[in-house]
Design an enzyme around this catalytic site. Structure first.
Site, PDB file in Angstrom:
ATOM      1  N   ASP A 139       0.832  -1.204   0.000  1.00 19.78           N
ATOM      2  CA  ASP A 139       0.000   0.000   0.000  1.00 19.78           C
ATOM      3  C   ASP A 139       0.871   1.260   0.000  1.00 19.78           C
ATOM      4  O   ASP A 139       0.515   2.259   0.615  1.00 19.78           O
ATOM      5  CB  ASP A 139      -0.913  -0.017   1.232  1.00 19.78           C
ATOM      6  CG  ASP A 139      -2.070   0.961   1.116  1.00 19.78           C
ATOM      7  OD1 ASP A 139      -2.393   1.361  -0.010  1.00 19.78           O
ATOM      8  OD2 ASP A 139      -2.642   1.328   2.152  1.00 19.78           O
ATOM      9  N   THR A 157     -13.205  -9.857  -5.897  1.00 17.54           N
ATOM     10  CA  THR A 157     -13.544  -8.488  -5.504  1.00 17.54           C
ATOM     11  C   THR A 157     -15.008  -8.424  -5.086  1.00 17.54           C
ATOM     12  O   THR A 157     -15.904  -8.712  -5.877  1.00 17.54           O
ATOM     13  CB  THR A 157     -13.298  -7.503  -6.661  1.00 17.54           C
ATOM     14  OG1 THR A 157     -11.927  -7.599  -7.062  1.00 17.54           O
ATOM     15  CG2 THR A 157     -13.597  -6.077  -6.222  1.00 17.54           C
ATOM     16  N   ILE A 163     -11.214  -7.347  -1.218  1.00 15.91           N
ATOM     17  CA  ILE A 163     -11.035  -8.738  -1.608  1.00 15.91           C
ATOM     18  C   ILE A 163     -11.690  -9.649  -0.566  1.00 15.91           C
ATOM     19  O   ILE A 163     -11.481  -9.491   0.638  1.00 15.91           O
ATOM     20  CB  ILE A 163      -9.544  -9.083  -1.751  1.00 15.91           C
ATOM     21  CG1 ILE A 163      -8.910  -8.262  -2.871  1.00 15.91           C
ATOM     22  CG2 ILE A 163      -9.361 -10.572  -2.035  1.00 15.91           C
ATOM     23  CD1 ILE A 163      -9.491  -8.515  -4.246  1.00 15.91           C
ATOM     24  N   CYS A 203     -23.805   0.923   4.342  1.00 18.60           N
ATOM     25  CA  CYS A 203     -22.814   2.000   4.408  1.00 18.60           C
ATOM     26  C   CYS A 203     -23.464   3.267   4.961  1.00 18.60           C
ATOM     27  O   CYS A 203     -24.439   3.772   4.393  1.00 18.60           O
ATOM     28  CB  CYS A 203     -22.236   2.277   3.017  1.00 18.60           C
ATOM     29  SG  CYS A 203     -21.057   3.642   3.000  1.00 18.60           S
ATOM     30  N   CYS A 219     -16.844   8.310   1.824  1.00 20.18           N
ATOM     31  CA  CYS A 219     -16.445   7.187   2.677  1.00 20.18           C
ATOM     32  C   CYS A 219     -15.888   7.692   4.013  1.00 20.18           C
ATOM     33  O   CYS A 219     -15.041   8.584   4.054  1.00 20.18           O
ATOM     34  CB  CYS A 219     -15.395   6.351   1.943  1.00 20.18           C
ATOM     35  SG  CYS A 219     -14.752   4.972   2.911  1.00 20.18           S
ATOM     36  N   ASP A 247     -15.589   0.114   9.573  1.00 20.03           N
ATOM     37  CA  ASP A 247     -15.604  -1.312   9.232  1.00 20.03           C
ATOM     38  C   ASP A 247     -16.993  -1.816   8.840  1.00 20.03           C
ATOM     39  O   ASP A 247     -17.179  -3.022   8.677  1.00 20.03           O
ATOM     40  CB  ASP A 247     -15.107  -2.139  10.424  1.00 20.03           C
ATOM     41  CG  ASP A 247     -13.638  -1.906  10.724  1.00 20.03           C
ATOM     42  OD1 ASP A 247     -12.854  -1.765   9.776  1.00 20.03           O
ATOM     43  OD2 ASP A 247     -13.276  -1.866  11.919  1.00 20.03           O
ATOM     44  N   CYS A 249     -18.970  -2.006   6.214  1.00 19.74           N
ATOM     45  CA  CYS A 249     -19.221  -2.850   5.042  1.00 19.74           C
ATOM     46  C   CYS A 249     -18.631  -4.244   5.225  1.00 19.74           C
ATOM     47  O   CYS A 249     -19.108  -5.216   4.619  1.00 19.74           O
ATOM     48  CB  CYS A 249     -18.695  -2.199   3.767  1.00 19.74           C
ATOM     49  SG  CYS A 249     -16.905  -1.957   3.710  1.00 19.74           S
TER      50      CYS A 249
END
Length: 379
Positions: A139, A157, A163, A203, A219, A247, A249
């Site tokens: 990352d 995905t 993932i 969400c 987000c 966290d 989702c």
């Protein structure tokens, strides 16, 4: 005379070395991400990356690992579980007086942990094959790590863009080792989300605008970590007590019933970050913040943004004199922080007024019941 390297056998050895180094899975893929390029461009064109200018600055190099590291023929993709035991998701999220830190950030900075292990894996490969050239990433460079992980067979995905793995859900970090050896590649997994849209509907801010597409500007992870300035007012009530990341989702995803706990001590939660009272966090000076977050991914947002996030959470907390006092004590330190403190104080005072009305209404109802009980039946 040296024998030629059996690449198929070598790939199996590499995977076994990866497991010995603490990765839960190792996969291999080629560098062709041409299918991802139009998706990435469309995402950038819609400005879904927000203030993350580096996403656009590197352009399509993110989908071309061989340009990032010339000579790269394969990507060795790895995953490492990070879910701690007794994660206390519900008890923290349901108590608005506590601060919720995304579970991945409760321990040591994962960038350092994974990169060190990947470097060791690369060194071991080079010991066996002197021609091997490698470069580890966690990352930390313009690499599309999730499409690479999917292509390497680590999972598929999900509709939240993370993932997913049948045996492990999504509670894991990803890392990559770019290498110049033509190793045999693994097969991708079939997508298994089916008709489920739980992540889209749960969400808090509606950031998953369509399956597989996240508008980062909405987000909570972006708003509390990547965004440098003022959090838009429309999102503040929706953030709740999430002070670093989100966290939701992942929590709602059915596949995370199979989430595996980490056995890495580095990812064990720091007690001071595990369900901490908001007023305690808001009292930290910069020295305390730097000391507590040393070696943590949280440190990268800095003390000011930390206070900004906690101020929003205090604005969403129930009214209390302690909350109001904590907010007032930090007024005048910074204009951006003041803006969030003023918003939070307004919310606190409004909630106090609501409480007073509720108390008054309750008293009136009790008085009516007392009067009714004392009246004759034919009155």
């Amino acid at each position: 005379m040296s024998h030629p390297l059996d690449l198929s056998q070598f790939a199996l050895e590499i995977k076994q070395w990866g497991l010995e180094l603490g990765f839960q899975q190792v996969g291999i893929c080629d560098t062709d991400l041409s299918l991802e390029e139009p998706r990435l461009q469309a995402w950038l064109d819609k400005q879904y990356h927000g203030e993350m200018d580096w996403m656009a600055r590197h352009g399509m190099m993110r989908a071309r690992p061989h340009e990032l590291q010339p000579g790269t023929l394969r990507v060795i993709s790895v995953r490492m579980n990070y879910l701690p035991a007794k994660a206390a998701f519900a008890s923290t999220l349901k108590n608005p007086q506590l601060g919720y830190v995304s579970r991945y950030a409760l321990g040591r900075d994962y960038h350092k942990v994974l990169r060190n292990r990947l470097k060791k894996l690369g060194d071991r490969i080079r010991e066996r094959c002197e021609e091997a050239e490698f470069r580890p990433f966690v990352d930390s460079a313009p690499v599309l790590e999730r499409p690479l992980a999917a292509k390497a067979g680590l999972g598929w995905t999900g509709k939240h863009s993370l993932i997913l793995n049948r045996e492990a859900g999504s509670w894991f970090f990803l890392g990559e080792l770019l290498i110049n050896l033509p190793l045999p590649v693994d097969s991708p997994q079939q997508e298994q989300c089916g008709r489920c849209v739980a992540c889209l509907t749960t969400c808090p801010t509606g950031a998953i605008v369509e399956p597989y597409v996240v508008d980062a500007r909405r987000c909570i992870s972006y708003l509390t970590i990547e965004l440098e300035g003022t959090i838009p007012e429309e999102f503040r009530p929706l953030i709740g007590n999430r002070i670093y990341g989100c966290d939701d989702c992942q929590l709602i995803c059915p596949w995370n019933r199979y989430g595996q706990l980490t056995d890495e001590d580095d990812f064990s939660p720091r007690a001071v970050l595990h369900a901490p009272p908001l007023t305690d966090l808001f009292a930290w000076d910069e020295a305390t913040f730097l000391r507590v977050t040393e070696g943590s991914a949280i440190r990268r947002i800095g003390h000011l943004r930390w206070l900004r996030n906690v101020a929003v959470a205090l604005g969403n907390a129930p009214w209390s004199e302690e909350n109001v006092a904590a907010l007032q004590n930090r007024q005048g330190e910074n204009p951006m922080l003041d803006e969030h403190i003023t918003w939070a104080l307004t919310r606190q005072l409004a909630r106090r007024a609501e409480n007073a009305i509720e108390v008054q209404s309750g008293q009136q109802k009790r008085l009516v019941r007392v009067i009714e009980k004392g009246l004759p039946r034919d009155a």
